[in-house]
Design a protein around this motif. Sequence first.
Motif, PDB file in Angstrom:
ATOM      1  N   LYS A 117       0.832  -1.202   0.000  1.00 33.50           N
ATOM      2  CA  LYS A 117       0.000   0.000   0.000  1.00 33.50           C
ATOM      3  C   LYS A 117       0.869   1.257   0.000  1.00 33.50           C
ATOM      4  O   LYS A 117       0.534   2.254  -0.653  1.00 33.50           O
ATOM      5  N   VAL A 118       1.974   1.207   0.720  1.00 37.76           N
ATOM      6  CA  VAL A 118       2.903   2.344   0.747  1.00 37.76           C
ATOM      7  C   VAL A 118       3.475   2.589  -0.647  1.00 37.76           C
ATOM      8  O   VAL A 118       3.534   3.731  -1.124  1.00 37.76           O
ATOM      9  N   VAL A 119       3.882   1.523  -1.321  1.00 36.79           N
ATOM     10  CA  VAL A 119       4.460   1.649  -2.658  1.00 36.79           C
ATOM     11  C   VAL A 119       3.413   2.155  -3.648  1.00 36.79           C
ATOM     12  O   VAL A 119       3.696   3.034  -4.472  1.00 36.79           O
ATOM     13  N   VAL A 120       2.204   1.604  -3.582  1.00 40.50           N
ATOM     14  CA  VAL A 120       1.131   2.060  -4.474  1.00 40.50           C
ATOM     15  C   VAL A 120       0.827   3.533  -4.229  1.00 40.50           C
ATOM     16  O   VAL A 120       0.635   4.313  -5.174  1.00 40.50           O
ATOM     17  N   GLU A 170       3.260  10.078  -7.503  1.00 40.34           N
ATOM     18  CA  GLU A 170       4.134  10.411  -8.626  1.00 40.34           C
ATOM     19  C   GLU A 170       3.320  10.690  -9.884  1.00 40.34           C
ATOM     20  O   GLU A 170       3.617  11.627 -10.636  1.00 40.34           O
ATOM     21  N   ILE A 171       2.295   9.861 -10.121  1.00 43.13           N
ATOM     22  CA  ILE A 171       1.435  10.060 -11.291  1.00 43.13           C
ATOM     23  C   ILE A 171       0.706  11.395 -11.194  1.00 43.13           C
ATOM     24  O   ILE A 171       0.597  12.146 -12.180  1.00 43.13           O
ATOM     25  N   ASP A 172       0.216  11.718 -10.007  1.00 45.23           N
ATOM     26  CA  ASP A 172      -0.513  12.979  -9.796  1.00 45.23           C
ATOM     27  C   ASP A 172       0.406  14.181 -10.012  1.00 45.23           C
ATOM     28  O   ASP A 172       0.017  15.163 -10.656  1.00 45.23           O
ATOM     29  N   GLN A 173       1.630  14.085  -9.488  1.00 45.70           N
ATOM     30  CA  GLN A 173       2.582  15.179  -9.650  1.00 45.70           C
ATOM     31  C   GLN A 173       2.964  15.362 -11.117  1.00 45.70           C
ATOM     32  O   GLN A 173       3.097  16.495 -11.601  1.00 45.70           O
ATOM     33  N   GLU A 174       3.118  14.231 -11.845  1.00 49.04           N
ATOM     34  CA  GLU A 174       3.472  14.310 -13.259  1.00 49.04           C
ATOM     35  C   GLU A 174       2.325  14.939 -14.058  1.00 49.04           C
ATOM     36  O   GLU A 174       2.551  15.744 -14.968  1.00 49.04           O
TER      37      GLU A 174
END
Length: 213
Positions: free
Chosen positions: A182-185, A191-195
């Motif tokens: 869950k931490v990794v997800v 990261e996807i949101d920031q990108e």
Amino acid sequence: MSSPAATPALPLLPVAPLDGESGYLRWKESVLLRLHTLGLAHVLSEEEEEPERPAGEKQWRAHDDALCRGHILATLSDRLLPAYAHHDTAVAVWRAVGLTYDLDMDTVVSVNKADEFRYNEGKPLLEQLALLEVLATVGNTLGCMGLYIIDEARGFPSELARKVRKHGPNLCMDEIWKIARKVVVGDKLREIDQEAKRKADDSRPLKRGRHGK
């Protein structure tokens, strides 16, 4: 009752010859894979045949034993072969090789490595968790995994350590894996949101001055 050895439907994977301690683990797992593929692995786990067993069963079991012994000996280097070829059965060869290279030192070394383990921020979290789990399992310290993770000196991500600490240091590995995944997800989603935000910002037109300059 085990069935006679089967002919593999797929080609057998090559086994690098065993020539010393450093290659023992890979050799052992490779040989076991080959024996399971051939339907011969049962020879290494069955009890010695009893006198009252049917003659036909004794005959094919002796056949399987001979094949199994041959496959094991064939994967030993020329240097090691003479030391084990005198054993009459597959189990005898297997045990003799194991007594030589399957040392209890692995447990001691694994305990030390687990105690010395430190998290590396440059490597994937789940890979490091898998490595630590192996070291703890071999070293018989799997019950300490929660303590390993919440120990600040080991440097695990604070979010993972915080969540494990919340559930208690005696948390089982299945739960630790759930938390870690869950931490990794969560990290990947951020990261996807920031990108996405960065691309949105880049695509916005620049503000022009009063005269369009």
